[in-house]
Design an enzyme around this catalytic site. Structure first.
Site, PDB file in Angstrom:
ATOM      1  N   THR A  99      -9.862   1.272  -0.633  1.00  0.00           N
ATOM      2  CA  THR A  99      -9.085   0.776   0.510  1.00  0.00           C
ATOM      3  C   THR A  99      -9.947   0.583   1.749  1.00  0.00           C
ATOM      4  O   THR A  99      -9.774  -0.393   2.491  1.00  0.00           O
ATOM      5  CB  THR A  99      -7.924   1.739   0.821  1.00  0.00           C
ATOM      6  OG1 THR A  99      -7.191   2.008  -0.376  1.00  0.00           O
ATOM      7  CG2 THR A  99      -6.985   1.137   1.848  1.00  0.00           C
ATOM      8  N   LYS A 113      -4.056  13.396  -5.594  1.00  0.00           N
ATOM      9  CA  LYS A 113      -4.368  13.940  -4.273  1.00  0.00           C
ATOM     10  C   LYS A 113      -3.667  15.269  -4.018  1.00  0.00           C
ATOM     11  O   LYS A 113      -4.250  16.193  -3.439  1.00  0.00           O
ATOM     12  CB  LYS A 113      -3.995  12.925  -3.179  1.00  0.00           C
ATOM     13  CG  LYS A 113      -4.945  11.744  -3.072  1.00  0.00           C
ATOM     14  CD  LYS A 113      -4.557  10.848  -1.913  1.00  0.00           C
ATOM     15  CE  LYS A 113      -5.521   9.678  -1.740  1.00  0.00           C
ATOM     16  NZ  LYS A 113      -6.859  10.076  -1.288  1.00  0.00           N
ATOM     17  N   CYS A 156      -8.539   2.283  -7.373  1.00  0.00           N
ATOM     18  CA  CYS A 156      -8.400   3.442  -6.487  1.00  0.00           C
ATOM     19  C   CYS A 156      -9.221   4.553  -7.123  1.00  0.00           C
ATOM     20  O   CYS A 156      -9.121   4.786  -8.337  1.00  0.00           O
ATOM     21  CB  CYS A 156      -6.939   3.859  -6.344  1.00  0.00           C
ATOM     22  SG  CYS A 156      -6.724   5.397  -5.404  1.00  0.00           S
ATOM     23  N   THR A 188      -3.750   1.423  -4.173  1.00  0.00           N
ATOM     24  CA  THR A 188      -2.811   1.898  -3.159  1.00  0.00           C
ATOM     25  C   THR A 188      -2.107   0.707  -2.507  1.00  0.00           C
ATOM     26  O   THR A 188      -2.573  -0.433  -2.588  1.00  0.00           O
ATOM     27  CB  THR A 188      -3.543   2.688  -2.060  1.00  0.00           C
ATOM     28  OG1 THR A 188      -4.465   1.805  -1.387  1.00  0.00           O
ATOM     29  CG2 THR A 188      -4.277   3.886  -2.631  1.00  0.00           C
ATOM     30  N   ARG A 234      -6.408   6.143   4.519  1.00  0.00           N
ATOM     31  CA  ARG A 234      -6.714   4.728   4.698  1.00  0.00           C
ATOM     32  C   ARG A 234      -5.474   3.843   4.610  1.00  0.00           C
ATOM     33  O   ARG A 234      -5.260   2.952   5.437  1.00  0.00           O
ATOM     34  CB  ARG A 234      -7.753   4.285   3.655  1.00  0.00           C
ATOM     35  CG  ARG A 234      -9.193   4.638   4.015  1.00  0.00           C
ATOM     36  CD  ARG A 234      -9.450   6.124   4.125  1.00  0.00           C
ATOM     37  NE  ARG A 234      -9.171   6.814   2.844  1.00  0.00           N
ATOM     38  CZ  ARG A 234      -8.987   8.135   2.711  1.00  0.00           C
ATOM     39  NH1 ARG A 234      -8.983   8.917   3.775  1.00  0.00           N
ATOM     40  NH2 ARG A 234      -8.773   8.680   1.530  1.00  0.00           N
ATOM     41  N   CYS A 291     -14.396   4.599  -2.114  1.00  0.00           N
ATOM     42  CA  CYS A 291     -13.006   4.469  -1.655  1.00  0.00           C
ATOM     43  C   CYS A 291     -12.716   2.986  -1.568  1.00  0.00           C
ATOM     44  O   CYS A 291     -13.349   2.269  -0.777  1.00  0.00           O
ATOM     45  CB  CYS A 291     -12.816   5.128  -0.284  1.00  0.00           C
ATOM     46  SG  CYS A 291     -11.215   4.751   0.487  1.00  0.00           S
TER      47      CYS A 291
END
Length: 251
Positions: A101, A184, A213, A144, A64, A99
């Site tokens: 973003t 991640k 996030c 992010t 994203r 999520c």
């Protein structure tokens, strides 16, 4: 559009709780944590008292932040739209997106489907407004680069009378390192990095900080962070349960 299944319908055809549709896979670890949080926070004493859920874990969805920074939001939107319509067609009565973003496209996505999308950012801002009802609380945003650059949280916090605070440049690099290299990528996490981020927020006078996030939600689960940190996915979890007709477990 009529659902192709009988999810959410009792033996006598009586409508029961709504089915929760999850636009997931962004990332997969966060999606499985969201599912776990839904189960743990639902006031249920047997299998049948839990929510029915449709989880679409689209792990190959474009990153994203990268898509936003590269101007490829239309590609991202079309993929989210297809997934949301699939969830609706298969019986979802409410949709959650674990999520942060991707919420830059949530309002546009809502225009394409008839079932409600729980807006995690707005729900989090509303929750914080209740925590600071008589003062302009300063709230840090740990997210992010994509989420920071869109101004999603900044706008929603300002609407409810709160003062948004973003990390300085060095601290933001550490936030991205924690999200991408640590969670991640499954790499080693240096907790000293987080302490540096925390010091930056405290020096800026933040009364609270949002884990904005879902990878940071995974970080919180591992390190048991104090109440100073407000987990947006925690807010999404409770709103998902309530929106589907369930009850929140006390304690």
């Amino acid at each position: 559009m009529e659902s192709r299944n009988n999810w959410g319908t009792g033996i006598m055809g009586i409508k029961e709780k709504k089915v929760l549709g999850v636009l997931g896979g962004m990332g997969p670890l966060a999606t499985q944590l969201f599912y776990k949080m839904i189960i743990e926070k639902t006031d249920a004493h047997c299998d049948q008292e839990h929510l029915d859920m449709l989880i679409l874990s689209h792990a190959t969805m474009p990153d994203r932040t990268k898509a936003i920074l590269e101007g490829r939001t239309e590609e991202l939107f079309q993929m989210l739209r297809k997934d949301a319509m699939s969830l609706e067609a298969n019986g979802a009565g409410v949709i959650a997106i674990p999520c942060n973003t991707s919420h830059v496209l949530a309002d546009r996505l809502q225009e394409e489907i008839s079932v409600p999308i729980i807006h995690m950012i707005r729900e989090t801002a509303a929750y914080l407004a209740r925590q600071f009802p008589q003062q302009e609380g300063k709230v840090g945003i740990l997210a992010t680069d994509g989420t920071i650059n869109t101004g999603l949280y900044q706008q929603e916090l300002q609407k409810v009378g709160l003062v948004p605070v973003v990390p300085d440049e060095m601290s933001q690099r550490l936030v991205m390192k924690l999200i991408y290299d640590g969670i991640k990528n499954g790499g080693e996490i240096d907790f000293a990095d987080f302490l540096m981020i925390q010091e930056d927020l405290k020096n800026k006078g933040c009364d609270a900080a949002i884990l904005a996030c879902t990878e940071l939600s995974c970080f919180k689960e591992q390190y048991k962070l104090p109440p100073y940190y407000i987990d947006a996915m925690d807010i999404l979890t409770e709103q998902s349960i309530l929106s589907c007709g369930g009850n929140i477990k006390e304690g």
